[in-house]
Design a protein around this motif. Structure first.
Motif, PDB file in Angstrom:
ATOM      1  N   PRO A  31       9.372  48.739  12.934  1.00  0.00           N
ATOM      2  CA  PRO A  31      10.176  48.698  11.704  1.00  0.00           C
ATOM      3  C   PRO A  31       9.846  49.810  10.709  1.00  0.00           C
ATOM      4  O   PRO A  31      10.739  50.305  10.020  1.00  0.00           O
ATOM      5  N   VAL A  32       8.594  50.211  10.647  1.00  0.00           N
ATOM      6  CA  VAL A  32       8.201  51.263   9.704  1.00  0.00           C
ATOM      7  C   VAL A  32       8.869  52.588  10.088  1.00  0.00           C
ATOM      8  O   VAL A  32       9.403  53.291   9.232  1.00  0.00           O
ATOM      9  N   LEU A  33       8.840  52.908  11.360  1.00  0.00           N
ATOM     10  CA  LEU A  33       9.505  54.126  11.828  1.00  0.00           C
ATOM     11  C   LEU A  33      11.013  54.021  11.624  1.00  0.00           C
ATOM     12  O   LEU A  33      11.653  54.960  11.138  1.00  0.00           O
ATOM     13  N   ALA A  34      11.580  52.889  11.957  1.00  0.00           N
ATOM     14  CA  ALA A  34      13.031  52.691  11.838  1.00  0.00           C
ATOM     15  C   ALA A  34      13.506  52.831  10.396  1.00  0.00           C
ATOM     16  O   ALA A  34      14.616  53.323  10.159  1.00  0.00           O
ATOM     17  N   GLU A  35      12.687  52.430   9.446  1.00  0.00           N
ATOM     18  CA  GLU A  35      13.070  52.556   8.030  1.00  0.00           C
ATOM     19  C   GLU A  35      13.283  54.002   7.617  1.00  0.00           C
ATOM     20  O   GLU A  35      13.931  54.267   6.603  1.00  0.00           O
TER      21      GLU A  35
ATOM     22  N   PRO B 191       8.453  53.963  21.278  1.00  0.00           N
ATOM     23  CA  PRO B 191       9.498  54.112  20.252  1.00  0.00           C
ATOM     24  C   PRO B 191      10.260  55.430  20.358  1.00  0.00           C
ATOM     25  O   PRO B 191      11.446  55.494  20.040  1.00  0.00           O
ATOM     26  N   ARG B 192       9.583  56.467  20.828  1.00  0.00           N
ATOM     27  CA  ARG B 192      10.268  57.748  20.978  1.00  0.00           C
ATOM     28  C   ARG B 192      11.418  57.663  21.968  1.00  0.00           C
ATOM     29  O   ARG B 192      12.405  58.392  21.842  1.00  0.00           O
TER      30      ARG B 192
ATOM     31  N   VAL C 256      16.687  62.330  13.494  1.00  0.00           N
ATOM     32  CA  VAL C 256      16.075  61.952  14.768  1.00  0.00           C
ATOM     33  C   VAL C 256      15.237  63.104  15.320  1.00  0.00           C
ATOM     34  O   VAL C 256      14.120  62.899  15.790  1.00  0.00           O
ATOM     35  N   GLN C 257      15.753  64.322  15.244  1.00  0.00           N
ATOM     36  CA  GLN C 257      14.982  65.458  15.748  1.00  0.00           C
ATOM     37  C   GLN C 257      13.706  65.645  14.934  1.00  0.00           C
ATOM     38  O   GLN C 257      12.641  65.924  15.501  1.00  0.00           O
TER      39      GLN C 257
ATOM     40  N   LEU D 196       6.502  63.094  15.852  1.00  0.00           N
ATOM     41  CA  LEU D 196       5.792  62.180  16.761  1.00  0.00           C
ATOM     42  C   LEU D 196       5.293  62.878  18.022  1.00  0.00           C
ATOM     43  O   LEU D 196       4.500  62.301  18.764  1.00  0.00           O
ATOM     44  N   GLY D 197       5.759  64.071  18.257  1.00  0.00           N
ATOM     45  CA  GLY D 197       5.397  64.779  19.488  1.00  0.00           C
ATOM     46  C   GLY D 197       6.289  64.307  20.609  1.00  0.00           C
ATOM     47  O   GLY D 197       6.217  63.159  21.025  1.00  0.00           O
ATOM     48  N   GLU D 198       7.163  65.161  21.062  1.00  0.00           N
ATOM     49  CA  GLU D 198       8.212  64.758  21.996  1.00  0.00           C
ATOM     50  C   GLU D 198       7.713  64.424  23.398  1.00  0.00           C
ATOM     51  O   GLU D 198       8.244  63.559  24.046  1.00  0.00           O
TER      52      GLU D 198
END
Length: 116
Positions: free
Chosen positions: A60-64, A5-6, A106-107, A113-115
């Motif tokens: 979807p959870v992250l996208a929300e 997802p990252r 986004v940043q 999430l740890g890049e």
């Protein structure tokens, strides 16, 4: 194997940075006058919308957590399917008002999430 997802967030971050670089030092009239610039900007907005659309399917959870994600995807769809009716003033306003917030969001998500 599903994409990390990252990776979609990285794509968004890069497209945002590209847009900001494309329009640096321009005003609305210079933006409108440059077919090259507004074509490049529109393409990067298409990438942003598609990346977020794919993120919403994958996580979807992250996208929300991305504010106004449905509007961003709809903007992408308008750019692609309604290209003949694109109002450069609307794109410019989106660059000025919505893009900085998207970049910050986004940043923040990538940092959390740890890049890697």
């Amino acid at each position: 194997m599903p994409r990390d997802p990252r990776a979609y967030l990285w794509d968004v971050r890069e497209a945002v940075a590209d847009i900001q670089g494309f329009v640096a030092g321009l005003d609305l009239s210079a933006y409108v006058a440059s077919g090259l610039v507004h074509s490049a900007v529109e393409r990067k907005f298409e990438i942003i919308g598609e990346a977020l659309n794919q993120l919403a399917k994958l996580d979807p959870v992250l996208a929300e957590r991305v504010p106004r994600l449905p509007e961003i995807v709809a903007f992408r769809n308008q750019l692609i399917h309604g290209y003949a009716a694109i109002a450069h003033e609307r794109v410019w306003a989106t660059i000025q008002t919505a893009l900085p917030t998207l970049a910050e969001t986004v940043q923040a998500l990538l940092t959390e999430l740890g890049e890697e």
